[in-house]
Design an enzyme around this catalytic site. Structure first.
Site, PDB file in Angstrom:
ATOM      1  N   HIS A 143       0.762  -1.269   0.045  1.00  0.00           N
ATOM      2  CA  HIS A 143      -0.040  -0.093   0.163  1.00  0.00           C
ATOM      3  C   HIS A 143       0.865   1.390  -0.108  1.00  0.00           C
ATOM      4  O   HIS A 143       0.306   2.555  -0.221  1.00  0.00           O
ATOM      5  CB  HIS A 143      -0.894  -0.048   1.175  1.00  0.00           C
ATOM      6  CG  HIS A 143      -1.956  -0.850   1.263  1.00  0.00           C
ATOM      7  ND1 HIS A 143      -2.808  -1.212   0.222  1.00  0.00           N
ATOM      8  CD2 HIS A 143      -2.464  -1.892   1.864  1.00  0.00           C
ATOM      9  CE1 HIS A 143      -3.716  -2.042   0.541  1.00  0.00           C
ATOM     10  NE2 HIS A 143      -3.494  -2.841   1.632  1.00  0.00           N
ATOM     11  N   ASP A 179      -3.461 -10.620  -2.089  1.00  0.00           N
ATOM     12  CA  ASP A 179      -3.896 -10.109  -0.838  1.00  0.00           C
ATOM     13  C   ASP A 179      -5.409  -9.764  -1.114  1.00  0.00           C
ATOM     14  O   ASP A 179      -5.905  -9.491  -2.252  1.00  0.00           O
ATOM     15  CB  ASP A 179      -3.182  -8.769  -0.478  1.00  0.00           C
ATOM     16  CG  ASP A 179      -3.119  -8.348   0.782  1.00  0.00           C
ATOM     17  OD1 ASP A 179      -4.141  -7.837   1.086  1.00  0.00           O
ATOM     18  OD2 ASP A 179      -2.307  -8.517   1.649  1.00  0.00           O
ATOM     19  N   HIS A 181      -6.623  -7.049  -0.188  1.00  0.00           N
ATOM     20  CA  HIS A 181      -6.787  -5.862  -0.422  1.00  0.00           C
ATOM     21  C   HIS A 181      -5.995  -5.408  -1.768  1.00  0.00           C
ATOM     22  O   HIS A 181      -4.944  -5.896  -2.004  1.00  0.00           O
ATOM     23  CB  HIS A 181      -6.313  -4.800   0.791  1.00  0.00           C
ATOM     24  CG  HIS A 181      -6.878  -5.096   2.077  1.00  0.00           C
ATOM     25  ND1 HIS A 181      -6.168  -5.955   2.792  1.00  0.00           N
ATOM     26  CD2 HIS A 181      -7.673  -4.385   2.669  1.00  0.00           C
ATOM     27  CE1 HIS A 181      -6.953  -5.710   3.916  1.00  0.00           C
ATOM     28  NE2 HIS A 181      -7.869  -5.007   3.835  1.00  0.00           N
ATOM     29  N   ASP A 268      -4.718 -12.259   4.405  1.00  0.00           N
ATOM     30  CA  ASP A 268      -6.093 -11.760   4.875  1.00  0.00           C
ATOM     31  C   ASP A 268      -7.189 -12.159   4.147  1.00  0.00           C
ATOM     32  O   ASP A 268      -8.564 -11.455   4.500  1.00  0.00           O
ATOM     33  CB  ASP A 268      -5.749 -10.189   5.057  1.00  0.00           C
ATOM     34  CG  ASP A 268      -5.205  -9.602   3.892  1.00  0.00           C
ATOM     35  OD1 ASP A 268      -4.862 -10.077   3.022  1.00  0.00           O
ATOM     36  OD2 ASP A 268      -4.746  -8.329   4.005  1.00  0.00           O
TER      37      ASP A 268
END
Length: 409
Positions: A143, A179, A181, A268
């Site tokens: 990120h 991931d 995200h 995650d």
């Protein structure tokens, strides 16, 4: 000359210094427990495995992808310590620092730069021909942007490793982000670079941080078709997630034929992760790792860098998932029904209690007890299935850029 079959694994106890404090979801116990579990299965001691440490990346390395003023801001954050003044906090907030998401702590600059150093050390093993594959499960901080921290990520080690590979002469790199995200930082950094294709399969930004990563995204004017996103609905089951990988990602990577495959394996996406809403299992994550290994072998000449990423069920899910990652990368696959050694099981429970993240259920094996079975895309498109419609949309938007037929390839 590259040594086929050899693998570099990054581990260094100092990596656990990347620690935002006891109330933060990204507790470094997840790294400690992963290393201990991998070691208990003998993965670090295999003759074909070279265990390498993670040096602290210096400013010149960090500035290959980050703005110098941002790098200095991280140094300022480290100097400010746990209790910055109001003026210091205002300054640091401009860079995404000293927030609940990215708290600051003494030594933050060195700890963050060590994650970068670990991933660069891993890719350097490949670039200099000492191995074909490498894994740095402490990395994957996807990120972080060129001038902004976010999503628990300070510096972007994945982007730094890719930049190092480009500087060494790599011609085509695929970055695949698994991931939950969206891999927004890596995508942004290479948005207009035709040498890097970023592919991210994630829970849709309509329902999850960072709110980006949609099908229509394509890349900058100099790099059309190099930003590919597969935004999955919340609650996606293993069979649909794996079908999306098979139907969209597999053909694209085969067509691109990268000189290096970089993958990010945030844990995650698991059903019990507290910060997301997917419904995956350890077995599904492992199946995706095996698919990545096959793609690296078939499409990238075997050259593969695997990274960790997110994962906030820190004692239950992450250590098992990333131990499988190490095992897959080093060709020492572990069965999902393999029992966890009693000593490691106790260590995982102790780690959970120490962090307050008590596992919500009993677990004693390396899997969740459900091996996924998915219908391959070659079996045909089902227009009544929402995930099939999503995958077909991805194929229609992105396949033509790579010479693929969205209906038949």
């Amino acid at each position: 000359m590259t040594r086929p079959g050899e693998t570099a694994v990054v581990w260094d106890d100092a990596l656990c210094a990347y620690d935002f404090g006891p109330a933060h979801p990204m507790d470094p116990v997840r790294l400690e427990l992963t290393a201990a579990l991998a070691r208990s299965f003998g993965l670090f001691d295999l003759p074909r495995v070279r265990l390498i440490s993670a040096p602290v990346a210096d400013g010149s390395v960090l500035e290959t992808i980050h703005d110098p003023v941002f790098v200095q801001a991280v140094r300022d954050a480290s100097a400010a310590g746990l209790n910055p003044s109001a003026e210091e906090r205002t300054h640091l907030n401009r860079w995404g620092l000293a927030t609940p998401e990215v708290p600051i702590f003494p030594g933050m600059d060195e700890a963050s730069a060590r994650l970068v150093g670990g991933s660069i050390a891993a890719v350097t093993e490949i670039l200099e021909g000492r191995c074909e594959r490498a894994v740095s499960f402490s990395g994957g901080m996807h990120h972080a942007k060129s001038g902004f921290a976010g999503g628990f990520c300070v510096f972007n080690d994945a982007a730094a490793a890719i930049a190092a590979a480009l500087a060494a002469g790599e011609e085509r790199i695929v970055y695949l982000d698994l991931d939950v995200h969206h891999g927004d930082g890596v995508e942004q950094i290479f948005w207009n670079d035709p040498r890097v294709t970023t592919i991210s399969i994630h829970q849709s930004g309509d329902t999850l941080y960072p709110g980006t990563g949609f099908i229509q995204d394509s890349g900058g004017p100099a790099a059309p078709g190099t930003a590919i996103n597969i935004p999955m609905p919340a609650g996606t089951r293993p069979e649909d997630w794996l079908r999306a990988i098979d139907g969209a990602i597999d053909p694209l990577i085969r067509a691109i034929r990268p000189t290096l495959l970089v993958t990010q394996h945030g844990a995650d996406s698991h059903s019990i992760d507290p910060l997301a809403d997917m419904d995956l299992t350890i077995e599904a994550q492992r199946a995706a790792m095996l698919m990545c290994r096959d793609l690296a072998t078939i499409a990238a000449g075997g050259r593969w860098l695997a990274l960790g990423g997110g994962g906030y069920s820190v004692a239950d899910v992450v250590p098992r998932s990333w131990t499988h990652l190490v095992a897959v990368v080093v060709d020492a696959d572990i069965d999902a029904d393999a029992p966890i050694p009693e000593e490691e099981l106790q260590r995982m429970w102790d780690g959970a209690h120490r962090t307050g993240a008590v596992p919500p259920r009993a677990f004693t094996t390396m899997g969740d007890g459900s091996e996924p079975v998915f219908r391959p895309w070659s079996a045909g498109f089902n227009p009544e299935h929402p995930v099939d419609r999503l995958v077909q949309s991805v194929r229609r938007v992105h396949f033509p850029e790579w010479g693929l037929d969205p209906l038949y390839d």
